[in-house]
Design a protein around this motif. Structure first.
Motif, short mmCIF file in Angstrom:
data_model
loop_
_atom_site.label_atom_id
_atom_site.label_comp_id
_atom_site.label_asym_id
_atom_site.label_seq_id
_atom_site.Cartn_x
_atom_site.Cartn_y
_atom_site.Cartn_z
N GLU A 223 0.83 -1.21 0.00
CA GLU A 223 0.00 0.00 0.00
C GLU A 223 0.86 1.25 0.00
OE1 GLU A 223 -4.19 -0.12 2.05
OE2 GLU A 223 -2.69 -0.98 3.41
N LEU A 224 1.93 1.24 0.80
CA LEU A 224 2.82 2.39 0.82
C LEU A 224 3.44 2.62 -0.55
CD1 LEU A 224 4.74 1.90 4.21
CD2 LEU A 224 3.03 3.64 3.67
N ARG A 225 3.86 1.56 -1.19
CA ARG A 225 4.49 1.68 -2.50
C ARG A 225 3.51 2.19 -3.56
NH1 ARG A 225 7.51 -4.19 -2.17
NH2 ARG A 225 9.45 -3.48 -1.13
N GLU A 226 2.29 1.69 -3.51
CA GLU A 226 1.31 2.01 -4.55
C GLU A 226 0.64 3.36 -4.34
OE1 GLU A 226 -1.47 -1.19 -4.68
OE2 GLU A 226 0.03 -2.69 -5.23
N ASN A 227 0.37 3.71 -3.09
CA ASN A 227 -0.48 4.88 -2.83
C ASN A 227 0.23 6.06 -2.19
OD1 ASN A 227 -2.72 3.33 -3.73
ND2 ASN A 227 -2.95 2.46 -1.67
N TRP A 228 1.30 5.81 -1.43
CA TRP A 228 1.84 6.90 -0.61
C TRP A 228 3.37 7.00 -0.69
CZ3 TRP A 228 -1.79 3.64 2.40
CH2 TRP A 228 -3.10 4.16 2.37
N SER A 229 3.94 6.59 -1.77
CA SER A 229 5.40 6.56 -1.86
C SER A 229 6.02 7.95 -1.74
CB SER A 229 5.83 5.92 -3.19
OG SER A 229 5.33 6.68 -4.28
N ASP A 230 5.29 9.00 -2.15
CA ASP A 230 5.84 10.35 -2.09
C ASP A 230 5.28 11.17 -0.93
OD1 ASP A 230 3.30 10.38 -3.13
OD2 ASP A 230 3.69 11.97 -4.59
N ARG A 231 4.48 10.54 -0.08
CA ARG A 231 3.86 11.25 1.04
C ARG A 231 4.30 10.69 2.40
NH1 ARG A 231 2.94 14.22 -2.26
NH2 ARG A 231 4.17 15.37 -0.75
N PHE A 232 5.02 9.60 2.37
CA PHE A 232 5.41 8.91 3.60
C PHE A 232 6.92 8.78 3.69
CE2 PHE A 232 6.55 4.92 5.79
CZ PHE A 232 5.99 5.16 7.04
N GLY A 233 7.47 9.10 4.87
CA GLY A 233 8.91 8.97 5.08
C GLY A 233 9.22 8.44 6.46
N ILE A 234 10.36 7.79 6.58
CA ILE A 234 10.83 7.25 7.86
C ILE A 234 12.01 8.09 8.32
CG2 ILE A 234 11.79 5.24 9.04
CD1 ILE A 234 10.43 3.49 6.90
N LEU A 235 11.86 8.71 9.47
CA LEU A 235 12.90 9.57 10.03
C LEU A 235 13.46 8.92 11.29
CD1 LEU A 235 14.42 12.33 10.08
CD2 LEU A 235 12.51 13.22 11.44
N ALA A 236 14.76 8.87 11.41
CA ALA A 236 15.41 8.28 12.59
C ALA A 236 15.75 9.36 13.60
CB ALA A 236 16.69 7.55 12.18
N TYR A 237 15.70 8.98 14.88
CA TYR A 237 16.23 9.86 15.91
C TYR A 237 17.72 10.10 15.66
CZ TYR A 237 12.29 10.21 19.18
OH TYR A 237 11.09 10.53 19.78
#
Length: 240
Positions: free
Chosen positions: A171-185
């Motif tokens: 779902e992330l790949r298909e629908n939200w690839s440019d709206r979702f990000g993983i940020l590390a501390y």
């Protein structure tokens, strides 16, 4: 046996000398004192501090400076628009924003109003695991409310991705690839590993990088110490 006795005798003197040096440095510099050892540093506590720094109307008195630096780093890494409505009266910040399905977004920032509004949502996961369909519900809400004018960040200790129960990778790949990000501390060897979430992982800055930038450029001593303590706490808690 005499050699061992002399060795440990000399070692004992050196250890005591080192302890005396540490005590003197602590007396003069309070090197190990950190305000976050005395504050609530659970998920909610850290979210409140983060939201407060991002809020132009908060008591830190720096206006939109911290938010501007954060968005500038996101612009470089995720393509977040550089020109957003930063007028203080048009920036809304909330901790644990309540959305449908009784979900709560940990840190929510809205910039601008009406159809041009942009949302920055942060799911803070320093310790806790994901809930079923949690990120899916967040992304669905943001889609319906802001269309493509939003970014959802998953903030984890070393850049770990969400669980499949929270949102399916497909779902992330298909629908939200440019709206979702993983940020590390912070960056660690774990953060650098290549896995299925690598395309979503923000690789050119971490939360600590942002804090250190703010600390260096802030002109208010007491605030600079506070931000520095937060960066040191995060490094100690989540770093190598």
């Amino acid at each position: 046996m005499l050699q061992y006795s002399e060795f440990f005798s000399n070692l004992s003197h050196r250890v005591e000398s080192a302890r005396q040096l540490e005590r003197e440095l602590d007396r003069q510099l309070a090197r190990r004192f950190n305000i976050f050892d005395y504050l609530s540093t659970d998920e909610l506590g850290l979210s409140r501090v983060l939201a407060d720094l991002l809020n132009p109307d908060a008591f830190h008195g720096q206006g939109g400076y911290f938010l501007e630096r954060f968005l500038a780093l996101l612009s470089e890494s995720m393509g977040v628009p550089r020109k957003l409505d930063m007028a203080r009266s048009h920036v809304y910040v909330e901790v644990e924003k309540l959305i449908p399905e009784l979900r709560r977004i940990d840190v929510f920032v809205q910039l601008g109003e009406g159809n041009d509004a942009y949302a920055l949502a942060i799911e803070n996961k320093p310790f806790a695991g994901d809930q079923a369909n949690q990120l899916h519900d967040y992304l669905k809400y943001l889609d319906e409310r802001f269309h493509h004018n939003y970014t959802l960040l998953y903030l984890s200790p070393n850049g770990e991705g969400p669980s499949e129960c929270s949102v399916r990778l497909e779902e992330l790949r298909e629908n939200w690839s440019d709206r979702f990000g993983i940020l590390a501390y912070c960056t660690t060897s774990v953060f650098l590993r290549e896995d299925q979430y690598a395309p979503f992982r923000i690789s050119n800055f971490t939360l600590i990088n942002w804090l250190q930038t703010c600390q260096r450029e802030c002109e208010v001593d007491r605030l600079r110490w506070f931000v520095g303590d937060l960066a040191k706490y995060c490094q100690r808690e989540f770093g190598d």
